[in-house]
Write a protein that holds these residues in place. Structure first.
Motif, mmCIF file in Angstrom:
data_model
loop_
_atom_site.group_PDB
_atom_site.id
_atom_site.type_symbol
_atom_site.label_atom_id
_atom_site.label_comp_id
_atom_site.label_asym_id
_atom_site.label_seq_id
_atom_site.Cartn_x
_atom_site.Cartn_y
_atom_site.Cartn_z
ATOM 1 N N ILE A 27 49.459 52.732 49.330
ATOM 2 C CA ILE A 27 49.804 51.899 47.794
ATOM 3 C C ILE A 27 50.248 52.506 46.795
ATOM 4 N N GLU A 28 50.743 51.947 45.672
ATOM 5 C CA GLU A 28 51.281 52.391 44.938
ATOM 6 C C GLU A 28 50.853 52.134 43.567
ATOM 7 N N TYR A 29 49.445 51.026 43.814
ATOM 8 C CA TYR A 29 49.389 50.321 42.718
ATOM 9 C C TYR A 29 47.629 51.282 42.489
ATOM 10 N N ILE A 30 46.505 51.800 41.434
ATOM 11 C CA ILE A 30 45.470 51.651 41.437
ATOM 12 C C ILE A 30 44.583 51.517 39.905
ATOM 13 N N LEU A 31 43.209 50.947 40.053
ATOM 14 C CA LEU A 31 42.458 50.186 39.329
ATOM 15 C C LEU A 31 41.693 51.354 39.279
ATOM 16 N N GLY A 34 38.921 51.095 34.161
ATOM 17 C CA GLY A 34 39.896 51.405 33.257
ATOM 18 C C GLY A 34 41.238 51.092 32.892
ATOM 19 N N LEU A 35 41.822 51.875 34.189
ATOM 20 C CA LEU A 35 43.133 51.963 33.926
ATOM 21 C C LEU A 35 44.086 51.060 35.549
ATOM 22 N N LEU A 36 45.335 51.296 35.013
ATOM 23 C CA LEU A 36 45.950 51.010 35.762
ATOM 24 C C LEU A 36 47.084 52.170 35.791
ATOM 25 N N ILE A 37 47.167 52.424 37.097
ATOM 26 C CA ILE A 37 48.188 53.122 37.629
ATOM 27 C C ILE A 37 48.862 53.702 38.566
ATOM 28 N N LYS A 38 50.186 54.163 38.441
ATOM 29 C CA LYS A 38 51.007 53.924 39.383
ATOM 30 C C LYS A 38 51.540 55.452 39.821
ATOM 31 N N GLY A 39 51.329 55.464 41.327
ATOM 32 C CA GLY A 39 51.974 56.937 41.352
ATOM 33 C C GLY A 39 50.894 57.950 40.020
ATOM 34 N N ASN A 40 51.476 58.529 39.745
ATOM 35 C CA ASN A 40 51.140 59.641 39.045
ATOM 36 C C ASN A 40 51.556 59.290 37.253
ATOM 37 N N LYS A 41 50.903 57.581 37.066
ATOM 38 C CA LYS A 41 51.608 57.713 36.127
ATOM 39 C C LYS A 41 51.063 56.469 35.051
ATOM 40 N N VAL A 42 50.298 56.064 34.508
ATOM 41 C CA VAL A 42 49.649 55.383 34.090
ATOM 42 C C VAL A 42 50.053 54.360 32.972
ATOM 43 N N ILE A 43 50.593 53.406 33.991
ATOM 44 C CA ILE A 43 50.538 51.597 33.148
ATOM 45 C C ILE A 43 50.245 51.293 32.111
ATOM 46 N N THR A 44 48.950 50.923 31.834
ATOM 47 C CA THR A 44 48.246 50.686 30.773
ATOM 48 C C THR A 44 46.981 50.652 30.624
ATOM 49 N N GLY A 45 45.549 49.927 30.436
ATOM 50 C CA GLY A 45 44.330 50.532 30.632
ATOM 51 C C GLY A 45 43.963 51.522 29.292
ATOM 52 N N ILE A 46 42.568 51.229 29.110
ATOM 53 C CA ILE A 46 42.193 52.341 28.589
ATOM 54 C C ILE A 46 40.933 52.557 29.196
ATOM 55 N N SER A 47 40.540 53.970 29.164
ATOM 56 C CA SER A 47 39.882 54.672 30.332
ATOM 57 C C SER A 47 38.234 54.718 29.663
ATOM 58 N N ILE A 76 49.540 43.511 35.653
ATOM 59 C CA ILE A 76 49.731 42.752 36.968
ATOM 60 C C ILE A 76 50.586 42.365 37.432
ATOM 61 N N LYS A 77 50.986 41.178 36.488
ATOM 62 C CA LYS A 77 51.712 39.966 36.867
ATOM 63 C C LYS A 77 52.842 40.656 35.897
ATOM 64 N N GLU A 78 53.414 41.292 36.158
ATOM 65 C CA GLU A 78 54.937 42.166 35.576
ATOM 66 C C GLU A 78 55.138 42.060 36.454
ATOM 67 N N TYR A 79 54.210 43.548 36.830
ATOM 68 C CA TYR A 79 55.049 44.229 38.380
ATOM 69 C C TYR A 79 54.367 43.965 39.214
ATOM 70 N N ASN A 80 53.540 43.174 39.760
ATOM 71 C CA ASN A 80 53.073 42.312 40.572
ATOM 72 C C ASN A 80 53.330 43.103 42.279
ATOM 73 N N PRO A 81 52.218 43.886 41.762
ATOM 74 C CA PRO A 81 51.863 45.243 43.918
ATOM 75 C C PRO A 81 51.822 44.518 44.955
ATOM 76 N N LYS A 99 38.100 39.414 39.308
ATOM 77 C CA LYS A 99 37.588 37.835 39.303
ATOM 78 C C LYS A 99 37.821 37.855 37.665
ATOM 79 N N SER A 100 37.719 39.353 37.107
ATOM 80 C CA SER A 100 38.553 39.660 36.026
ATOM 81 C C SER A 100 39.454 39.619 35.751
ATOM 82 N N LEU A 101 40.419 39.981 36.422
ATOM 83 C CA LEU A 101 41.732 39.632 36.400
ATOM 84 C C LEU A 101 42.832 38.967 37.610
ATOM 85 N N GLU A 102 41.947 38.454 38.067
ATOM 86 C CA GLU A 102 42.346 37.158 38.565
ATOM 87 C C GLU A 102 43.361 37.388 40.216
#
Length: 270
Positions: A27-31, A34-47, A76-81, A99-102
């Motif tokens: 799995i590449e992506y973690i929620l 409040g943060l969307l994480i890919k590997g060792n990098k924060v993609i977006t969000g507020i902790s 999430i829509k842009e990266y489409n994991p 539900k919030s993130l569809e």
């Protein structure tokens, strides 16, 4: 999109185990909080760990705020994991996030008890209760600007993924505002003292003539005016002074240092 949910009560070590679990299931992506994480990098969000109260932290973690929700939803829509791992304290929390993130309503449930021993869970709970420590599964440099002035330190973990793939992951330990057993403030005079003593530690620094500190939202900017002995190229001495100031300030205060500028006002000749 395949959704995996790691569920466990607060403080049982979910964030600490998240990268290991993601490696096992490729799995590449973690929620997480409040943060969307890919590997060792924060993609977006507020902790959520930046919030001042537990209620505000929960609202942040389930993306209850419109602007925050739309920010992460867009990513999430842009990266489409293909796969994503969501961390939560209950299945109800997982469902609220989805539900919030569809992102549908189906998920593969994994409980913290499935991947951690009772002793490991007990130790994690004890650390949370006694020391107020929280883990964010990304390197410190990824979040330092957002947690300037918080107590931070890094831990590294070697994780074996699929097909004998071994990777070293860095995590950050932070004490959020709502977990403090008290608060601390650092006055500008204390910061100037640290800057002055740090500069004096560097060879060929004759005197520190002044220290200016500029506070901005994500950290501070330092300008130190110095007198140097002319025994080697000045830019080499100035670079060492800047590095020593930055290293000492970040280690002693956990403040994010955005700039260290050195002004050479006097030169001492032998």
């Amino acid at each position: 999109m395949e959704v995996y949910a790691l569920v466990g009560r607060s403080g049982t070590g979910k964030s600490y185990r998240a990268q290991h679990l993601a490696g096992l299931y490729n799995i590449e992506y973690i929620l997480d909080d409040g943060l969307l994480i890919k590997g060792n990098k924060v993609i977006t969000g507020i902790s959520a760990k930046r919030e001042n109260t537990r209620i505000a932290a929960v609202r942040r973690a389930i993306f209850a705020e419109k602007e925050h929700r739309e920010m992460v939803l867009k990513a999430i829509k842009e990266y489409n994991p293909d796969r994503i791992l969501i961390l939560g304290t209950s299945e109800h929390m997982i469902q609220s996030i989805m539900k919030s993130l569809e992102i549908g309503d189906k998920y593969k449930l994994i409980r913290i008890e499935d991947i951690s021993s009772p002793q490991e869970i007990e130790e994690a709970v004890r650390t949370r209760r006694q020391k107020g420590k929280h883990v964010i599964p990304v390197p410190t440099f990824e979040i330092r600007k957002d947690f300037s002035g918080y107590l931070l330190y890094s831990i590294r973990q070697l994780i074996r993924g699929s097909e004998n793939d071994e990777r070293a992951y860095e995590k950050t330990v932070v004490r959020p505002t709502f977990s403090y057993f008290g608060k601390y403030d650092i006055t500008p005079s204390a910061l100037r003292s640290i800057v002055t003593f740090s500069a004096r530690e560097v060879e060929n620094v004759d005197r520190v003539l002044g220290v200016d500190i500029e506070n901005v939202k994500s950290g501070i900017k330092i300008t130190a005016t110095v007198s140097l002995s002319l025994r080697e190229p000045l830019y080499l001495i100035a670079n060492r002074v800047a590095e020593r100031i930055k290293d000492n300030l970040e280690y002693m205060t956990s403040i994010n240092i955005l700039e260290v500028n050195i002004i050479i006002k006097h030169i001492k000749m032998d």
